[in-house]
Design an enzyme around this catalytic site. Structure first.
Site, PDB file in Angstrom:
ATOM      1  N   SER A   1     -12.691   5.123  12.807  1.00 23.98           N
ATOM      2  CA  SER A   1     -13.023   5.846  11.985  1.00 23.98           C
ATOM      3  C   SER A   1     -14.024   6.455  11.275  1.00 23.98           C
ATOM      4  O   SER A   1     -14.730   6.692  11.981  1.00 23.98           O
ATOM      5  CB  SER A   1     -11.728   4.748  10.645  1.00 23.98           C
TER       6      SER A   1
ATOM      7  N   ARG B   1      -6.894   2.068  -3.077  1.00 28.72           N
ATOM      8  CA  ARG B   1      -6.830   1.274  -2.044  1.00 28.72           C
ATOM      9  C   ARG B   1      -5.040   1.089  -1.654  1.00 28.72           C
ATOM     10  O   ARG B   1      -4.331   0.945  -0.167  1.00 28.72           O
ATOM     11  CB  ARG B   1      -6.823  -0.045  -2.091  1.00 28.72           C
TER      12      ARG B   1
ATOM     13  N   ASP C   1      -0.541   7.412  14.242  1.00 30.40           N
ATOM     14  CA  ASP C   1      -2.045   7.697  13.391  1.00 30.40           C
ATOM     15  C   ASP C   1      -2.090   8.684  12.791  1.00 30.40           C
ATOM     16  O   ASP C   1      -1.276  10.689  13.298  1.00 30.40           O
ATOM     17  CB  ASP C   1      -3.181   7.798  13.820  1.00 30.40           C
TER      18      ASP C   1
ATOM     19  N   HIS D   1      -2.111   4.096  11.730  1.00 27.38           N
ATOM     20  CA  HIS D   1      -4.047   4.235  11.713  1.00 27.38           C
ATOM     21  C   HIS D   1      -5.147   2.811  12.175  1.00 27.38           C
ATOM     22  O   HIS D   1      -5.186   2.960  12.669  1.00 27.38           O
ATOM     23  CB  HIS D   1      -4.460   4.964  10.358  1.00 27.38           C
ATOM     24  N   ASP D   2      -4.375   2.045  11.033  1.00 30.58           N
ATOM     25  CA  ASP D   2      -4.571   0.453  11.571  1.00 30.58           C
ATOM     26  C   ASP D   2      -4.611   0.143  12.385  1.00 30.58           C
ATOM     27  O   ASP D   2      -5.296  -0.825  13.431  1.00 30.58           O
ATOM     28  CB  ASP D   2      -4.872  -0.430   9.995  1.00 30.58           C
TER      29      ASP D   2
HETATM   30  C1  ACO Z   1     -16.539 -10.548   4.800  1.00 30.81           C
HETATM   31  C2  ACO Z   1     -14.753  -9.262   4.342  1.00 30.81           C
HETATM   32  O1  ACO Z   1     -13.418  -9.588   4.296  1.00 30.81           O
HETATM   33  S1  ACO Z   1     -14.823  -8.488   5.800  1.00 30.81           S
HETATM   34  C3  ACO Z   1     -13.376  -7.656   5.582  1.00 30.81           C
HETATM   35  C4  ACO Z   1     -13.736  -6.137   6.747  1.00 30.81           C
HETATM   36  N1  ACO Z   1     -12.227  -5.591   6.500  1.00 30.81           N
HETATM   37  C5  ACO Z   1     -12.133  -4.725   7.027  1.00 30.81           C
HETATM   38  O2  ACO Z   1     -12.896  -4.403   7.960  1.00 30.81           O
HETATM   39  C6  ACO Z   1     -11.071  -3.579   7.154  1.00 30.81           C
HETATM   40  C7  ACO Z   1     -10.085  -3.887   7.795  1.00 30.81           C
HETATM   41  N2  ACO Z   1      -8.629  -4.922   7.918  1.00 30.81           N
HETATM   42  C8  ACO Z   1      -8.611  -4.514   7.979  1.00 30.81           C
HETATM   43  O3  ACO Z   1      -7.429  -3.464   7.087  1.00 30.81           O
HETATM   44  C9  ACO Z   1      -6.895  -5.568   7.748  1.00 30.81           C
HETATM   45  O4  ACO Z   1      -7.168  -6.215   7.761  1.00 30.81           O
HETATM   46  C10 ACO Z   1      -5.818  -4.835   9.046  1.00 30.81           C
HETATM   47  C11 ACO Z   1      -5.255  -3.830   9.123  1.00 30.81           C
HETATM   48  C12 ACO Z   1      -6.259  -5.581   9.895  1.00 30.81           C
HETATM   49  C13 ACO Z   1      -4.856  -6.226   9.072  1.00 30.81           C
HETATM   50  O5  ACO Z   1      -4.444  -5.922   7.803  1.00 30.81           O
HETATM   51  P1  ACO Z   1      -3.387  -6.356   6.972  1.00 30.81           P
HETATM   52  O6  ACO Z   1      -3.318  -6.929   5.439  1.00 30.81           O
HETATM   53  O7  ACO Z   1      -4.097  -7.795   6.619  1.00 30.81           O
HETATM   54  O8  ACO Z   1      -2.093  -7.450   7.797  1.00 30.81           O
HETATM   55  P2  ACO Z   1      -0.856  -6.773   7.363  1.00 30.81           P
HETATM   56  O9  ACO Z   1      -0.330  -5.474   6.688  1.00 30.81           O
HETATM   57  O10 ACO Z   1       0.671  -7.626   8.026  1.00 30.81           O
HETATM   58  O11 ACO Z   1      -0.724  -7.795   5.821  1.00 30.81           O
HETATM   59  C14 ACO Z   1      -0.996  -8.820   5.871  1.00 30.81           C
HETATM   60  C15 ACO Z   1      -0.956  -9.253   4.625  1.00 30.81           C
HETATM   61  O12 ACO Z   1       0.104  -9.288   3.661  1.00 30.81           O
HETATM   62  C16 ACO Z   1       1.161  -9.415   2.404  1.00 30.81           C
HETATM   63  N3  ACO Z   1       2.504  -9.950   2.973  1.00 30.81           N
HETATM   64  C17 ACO Z   1       3.162  -8.541   3.627  1.00 30.81           C
HETATM   65  N4  ACO Z   1       4.473  -8.969   2.917  1.00 30.81           N
HETATM   66  C18 ACO Z   1       3.970  -8.678   1.631  1.00 30.81           C
HETATM   67  C19 ACO Z   1       5.137  -8.514   0.617  1.00 30.81           C
HETATM   68  N5  ACO Z   1       6.496  -8.464   0.444  1.00 30.81           N
HETATM   69  N6  ACO Z   1       4.256  -8.913  -0.499  1.00 30.81           N
HETATM   70  C20 ACO Z   1       2.982  -9.208  -0.726  1.00 30.81           C
HETATM   71  N7  ACO Z   1       1.850  -9.153  -0.417  1.00 30.81           N
HETATM   72  C21 ACO Z   1       2.750  -9.018   1.006  1.00 30.81           C
HETATM   73  C22 ACO Z   1       1.240 -11.123   3.457  1.00 30.81           C
HETATM   74  O13 ACO Z   1       0.895 -12.414   3.076  1.00 30.81           O
HETATM   75  C23 ACO Z   1      -0.908 -11.442   4.141  1.00 30.81           C
HETATM   76  O14 ACO Z   1      -1.673 -11.540   3.288  1.00 30.81           O
HETATM   77  P3  ACO Z   1      -3.030 -11.992   3.593  1.00 30.81           P
HETATM   78  O15 ACO Z   1      -3.909 -10.963   4.237  1.00 30.81           O
HETATM   79  O16 ACO Z   1      -3.456 -12.066   2.401  1.00 30.81           O
HETATM   80  O17 ACO Z   1      -2.884 -13.029   4.119  1.00 30.81           O
HETATM   81  N1  HSE Z   2      -8.312  -0.628   7.075  1.00 30.62           N
HETATM   82  C1  HSE Z   2      -9.321   0.119   7.052  1.00 30.62           C
HETATM   83  C2  HSE Z   2      -9.279   1.046   7.843  1.00 30.62           C
HETATM   84  C3  HSE Z   2     -10.509   2.420   7.201  1.00 30.62           C
HETATM   85  O1  HSE Z   2     -10.326   3.145   8.906  1.00 30.62           O
HETATM   86  C4  HSE Z   2     -10.732  -0.316   6.396  1.00 30.62           C
HETATM   87  O2  HSE Z   2     -10.061  -1.074   5.408  1.00 30.62           O
HETATM   88  O3  HSE Z   2     -11.734   0.105   6.664  1.00 30.62           O
END
Ligand code: ACO
Ligand code: HSE
Length: 371
Positions: A153, A222, A321, A351-352
């Site tokens: 991305s 977001r 995507d 995309h994710d």
């Molecule tokens: C220091 C830092 O934090 S750095 C963070 C770095 N982050 C990045 O680089 C961004 C990249 N990461 C991401 O965008 C995401 O984490 C991804 C793409 C890897 C995975 O996406 P996620 O959102 O974790 O997965 P998913 O779509 O399955 O969502 C899971 C979450 O949705 C919640 N959820 C699922 N269904 C529901 C619902 N019906 N209602 C409410 N919440 C829900 C789950 O409880 C879970 O919560 P949690 O993440 O707080 O444990």
């Molecule tokens: N979920 C990712 C996708 C952006 O390409 C992020 O939050 O960085």
């Protein structure tokens, strides 16, 4: 210009460190007088400095690609580590928070020369500024040439800028889930997100530090973004039209018996989760940097621009995507010098998938790129 890197006798794996890289003249005309870059490293730089790999994070990512001395999991956990496709027993891996970000590098919440946060005064930064800043950090780390630069991305766009701007410094370049330029549609989605923040009553033109945070606007941004990061198929299969009962007394009072659709609750959760870890001005700064993504700017045609690079390329896209279409990755690959395949990551998620489908991406990288 003062240049200092905080060094430790024994490299710490996956621990945030800070480098002062001096003043940065920005592509769009602004100037940042004293820039700090936050970065993490894993593994050891070998004697001839030939094993360095740069990993560029996406829009809301941080330097924390994988765990290290701490047990905090990273965002490309299974891809990078001892024995992983990007093997930290073999490679010296570096990841840098983009200038403008909020994971330790100079950004809108950092103090300006007058000691107050930059806020509304933070200048426009581009992905070329990101590469220029990181080149100075590479100099400080003693890395003249990267064995590989990779990212997905916005991280892929940063990697591409590196390969085109500094051909002699990039031997291999992996551009995942992004094309050669942000398209009109990608810019349009991004504008809706930045406007959601700017229209929050707490935004105060970006000078909200010390006052209420524009939470609602950032969470809405977001939500909009997250819809584009997933696919209709995933949402339909995962949530369908299912209802979800109110989870808090506040929601119960606001919604009464109505409840919500599950997908609404999910998007609320994603929005609120980002609010807890991201600065609204940084979201705008980095989104606008991504809007500016255009490898051809001031360089000529696509072929002429990409012809500046001398790296071996790896291009990948997620088949479902709907934000960065595989066809855009194919166009990029077709215009790159030499033969370049587009590796398709097959996943219904959208995309994710570049973050979640590590098994496929890892074996493609291991077999076709990191050799
Ligand atoms: C220091 C830092 O934090 S750095 C963070 C770095 N982050 C990045 O680089 C961004 C990249 N990461 C991401 O965008 C995401 O984490 C991804 C793409 C890897 C995975 O996406 P996620 O959102 O974790 O997965 P998913 O779509 O399955 O969502 C899971 C979450 O949705 C919640 N959820 C699922 N269904 C529901 C619902 N019906 N209602 C409410 N919440 C829900 C789950 O409880 C879970 O919560 P949690 O993440 O707080 O444990
Ligand atoms: N979920 C990712 C996708 C952006 O390409 C992020 O939050 O960085």
């Amino acid at each position: 210009m003062t240049i200092t890197v905080s060094r430790t006798a024994v490299p710490e794996n996956g621990v945030v460190r800070f480098a002062s890289i001096g003043g940065l003249q920005l592509e769009a005309g602004g100037f940042l007088p004293e820039v700090t870059l936050a970065y993490e490293t894993w593994g050891t730089l070998n004697a001839d400095r030939s094993n360095a790999v740069l990993i560029e994070h996406a829009l809301t990512g941080s330097t924390h690609v994988t765990r290290g001395d701490s047990d905090e999991p990273g965002w490309w956990e299974q891809l990078v580590g001892p024995g992983a496709p990007v093997d930290t027993d073999k490679f010296f891996v570096v990841s840098v928070n983009m200038v403008g970000g909020c994971y330790g590098s100079t950004g809108p919440s950092s103090p300006a020369p007058d000691g107050k946060p930059w806020g509304s005064r933070f200048p426009l930064v581009t992905l070329r500024d990101s590469a220029a800043a990181e080149a100075r950090l590479a100099d400080q780390l003693g890395i003249h040439s990267w064995f590989a630069v990779l990212g997905g991305s916005m991280g892929g766009a940063r990697a591409l800028e590196w390969a085109v701007t500094y051909p002699e410094r990039v031997q291999r370049c992996a551009v995942i889930s992004i094309g050669a330029a942000s398209t009109a549609e990608q810019i349009a989605f991004a504008q809706a997100q930045t406007l959601a923040i700017r229209q929050d009553a707490n935004f105060n033109d970006g000078d909200y530090y010390g006052g209420p945070f524009p939470e609602g606007g950032l969470a809405l941004a977001r939500r909009i973004a997250h819809i584009t990061y997933r696919s209709a198929q995933e949402f339909d299969g995962r949530f369908g039209r299912s209802a979800q009962a109110p989870e808090t007394p506040f929601q119960a009072a606001a919604l009464g018996d109505r409840g919500r659709y599950q997908v609404e609750s999910y998007l609320d959760h994603q929005g609120n989760k980002l609010v807890r870890r991201f600065d609204a001005n940084s979201y705008i700064a980095i989104t606008e940097a991504l809007m500016s993504h255009d490898v051809c700017r001031n360089r000529g045609s696509l072929r002429e621009s990409l012809g500046l690079a001398s790296a071996r390329f790896f291009v990948a896209a997620v088949d479902s995507d709907r934000l960065y279409f595989p066809s855009q990755s194919r166009e990029l690959a077709a215009a790159l010098p030499g033969e370049v395949d587009v590796h398709l990551i097959e996943a219904p998620i959208g995309h994710d998938g570049f973050l979640t489908e590590i098994g496929q991406l890892g074996s493609q990288l291991r077999n076709a790129f990191l050799v």
